[in-house]
Design an enzyme around this catalytic site. Structure first.
Site, mmCIF file in Angstrom:
data_model
loop_
_atom_site.group_PDB
_atom_site.id
_atom_site.type_symbol
_atom_site.label_atom_id
_atom_site.label_comp_id
_atom_site.label_asym_id
_atom_site.label_seq_id
_atom_site.Cartn_x
_atom_site.Cartn_y
_atom_site.Cartn_z
ATOM 1 N N ASN A 51 0.832 -1.192 0.000
ATOM 2 C CA ASN A 51 0.000 0.000 0.000
ATOM 3 C C ASN A 51 0.871 1.247 0.000
ATOM 4 O OD1 ASN A 51 -0.446 1.935 2.495
ATOM 5 N ND2 ASN A 51 0.177 -0.070 3.345
ATOM 6 N N GLY B 35 -0.804 6.799 1.921
ATOM 7 C CA GLY B 35 -0.424 8.182 2.193
ATOM 8 C C GLY B 35 -1.145 8.812 3.364
ATOM 9 N N CYS C 186 6.146 5.639 8.876
ATOM 10 C CA CYS C 186 5.294 5.399 7.714
ATOM 11 C C CYS C 186 6.104 5.547 6.431
ATOM 12 C CB CYS C 186 4.134 6.391 7.703
ATOM 13 S SG CYS C 186 3.087 6.238 6.241
ATOM 14 N N THR D 26 -3.343 -7.614 7.003
ATOM 15 C CA THR D 26 -3.357 -8.335 5.730
ATOM 16 C C THR D 26 -4.082 -9.669 5.845
ATOM 17 O OG1 THR D 26 -1.261 -7.282 5.149
ATOM 18 C CG2 THR D 26 -1.880 -9.240 3.901
#
Length: 350
Positions: free
Chosen positions: A116, A119, A180, A313
């Site tokens: 992914n 953002g 991140c 996931t």
């Protein structure tokens, strides 16, 4: 074959983010009585051997939902009804963000993974804080706080504080996201000085219990330095790990070429190694995340030092019964190994 196995081909024919949105709408509906009560009766595993008491909270079982799944605190009740022992919402930023352009989430079906580059799309701290304050969740709820994209690294401490103050009333613990891989400026936040400034600002604001989420891509010396900081500042815990920008050589899916953070089975071993590395160096709880899809996956992290585990996931690939299946499996593993409770198994391999 369960209902999710039947529905999965249809869901997997849709873009990943579209399917995720449909799943969240179903979870939102499932979070209200009497549906929630019926689901809890089916998916919940009520066994005192699974209880974990850490971070000043009692977790009914050690299996939680990782940040990123419920960014905006919209489906906490639905996830609780599916038997999860806790939920971490976010990442939340001070201001609303739309995130990166679509497509930005990709299944690696052959590898049981996801990539992914969302953002940090979220509704912003004010909206999320209002939802959190209105919750009456039966399990602990953590809040993942992150840097707003428009904010420079030098101004990050004040930005994190602004986010925390908006969500403080509704969180049971707070996770500082400085790792991140899918938003601008985060690579600068993992050096010692930047992390110290952010963490001390949040401590000054009263954030507690306060944990830091680390990247699986940090080289060992940098990871050790970050863990030293956890001890020096008296943080309450560590989350290991975030998604990875690295790509194992054995990935098979054509989507392996996509940029973004890799999660799921391909990072399981690395994440467990990071859990062990952290647990050997800090005397605070470690939450293990990365590749948890089965009871055996969760048990490896627990034996390596994780007090709690999280997944995201695996929900995509295994569906709504995943927490129940892992918890039942953990009970079998405890019985096999002669442990009276999950707490007895934490860190036994260290």
């Amino acid at each position: 074959m369960n209902a999710y196995d039947i529905a999965k081909p249809l869901l997997f024919s849709l873009p990943s983010e579209t399917a995720h949105g449909l799943g969240k709408r179903a979870l939102s509906a499932a979070g209200h009585a009497p549906v929630a009560d019926a689901l809890a009766g089916r998916f919940g595993v009520d066994d005192d051997r699974l209880t974990v008491t850490v971070l000043g909270e009692q977790f009914p079982n050690p299996v939680g939902v990782a940040a990123g799944f419920d960014k905006n605190a919209e489906v906490v009740e639905g996830l609780t009804a599916l038997g999860f022992g806790f939920v971490e919402v976010g990442g939340v930023t001070a201001v609303p963000q739309s995130g990166n352009a679509r497509p930005r989430m990709f299944r690696l079906r052959e590898d049981r993974g996801l990539i992914n580059r969302m953002g940090l799309n979220n509704d912003g701290a004010t909206a999320v804080g209002e939802r959190l304050a209105a919750l009456d969740a039966p399990v602990p709820v953590g809040v993942n706080v992150a840097k707003s994209e428009h904010v420079d690294a030098a101004d990050a401490p004040a930005d994190y504080r602004e986010t925390y103050e908006q969500v403080a009333a509704g969180g049971d613990f707070f996770v500082v996201n400085v790792s991140c891989p899918n938003s601008q400026g985060f690579e600068e936040l993992q050096n010692r000085d930047r992390m110290t400034a952010i963490l001390t600002e949040l401590q000054d604001a009263g954030a507690s219990p306060l944990l830091v989420k680390l990247s699986p891509d940090l080289p060992e010396p940098a990871l050790a330095d970050a863990l030293d900081l956890v001890t020096e500042l008296g943080l309450d815990g560590v989350v290991a790990t975030n998604t990875s920008t690295e790509r194992p050589d054995d990935l098979e899916s054509p989507n392996r070429v996509e940029t973004g953070g890799l999660s799921g089975k391909p990072i399981e071993t690395r994440a467990t190694e990071t859990v062990r590395f952290a647990a050997e160096r800090v005397d605070v709880p470690v939450i293990g995340v990365g590749g948890v899809a089965t009871a055996e996956d969760a048990y490896r992290k627990i034996r390596a030092g994780a007090s709690l585990v999280q997944l995201y996931t695996a929900f995509v690939y295994r569906g709504p019964s995943v927490a129940r299946e892992i918890n039942h499996g953990l009970l079998r593993l405890l019985e096999r190994d002669g442990f009276d409770s999950i707490e007895d198994a934490i860190g036994v391999d260290l």
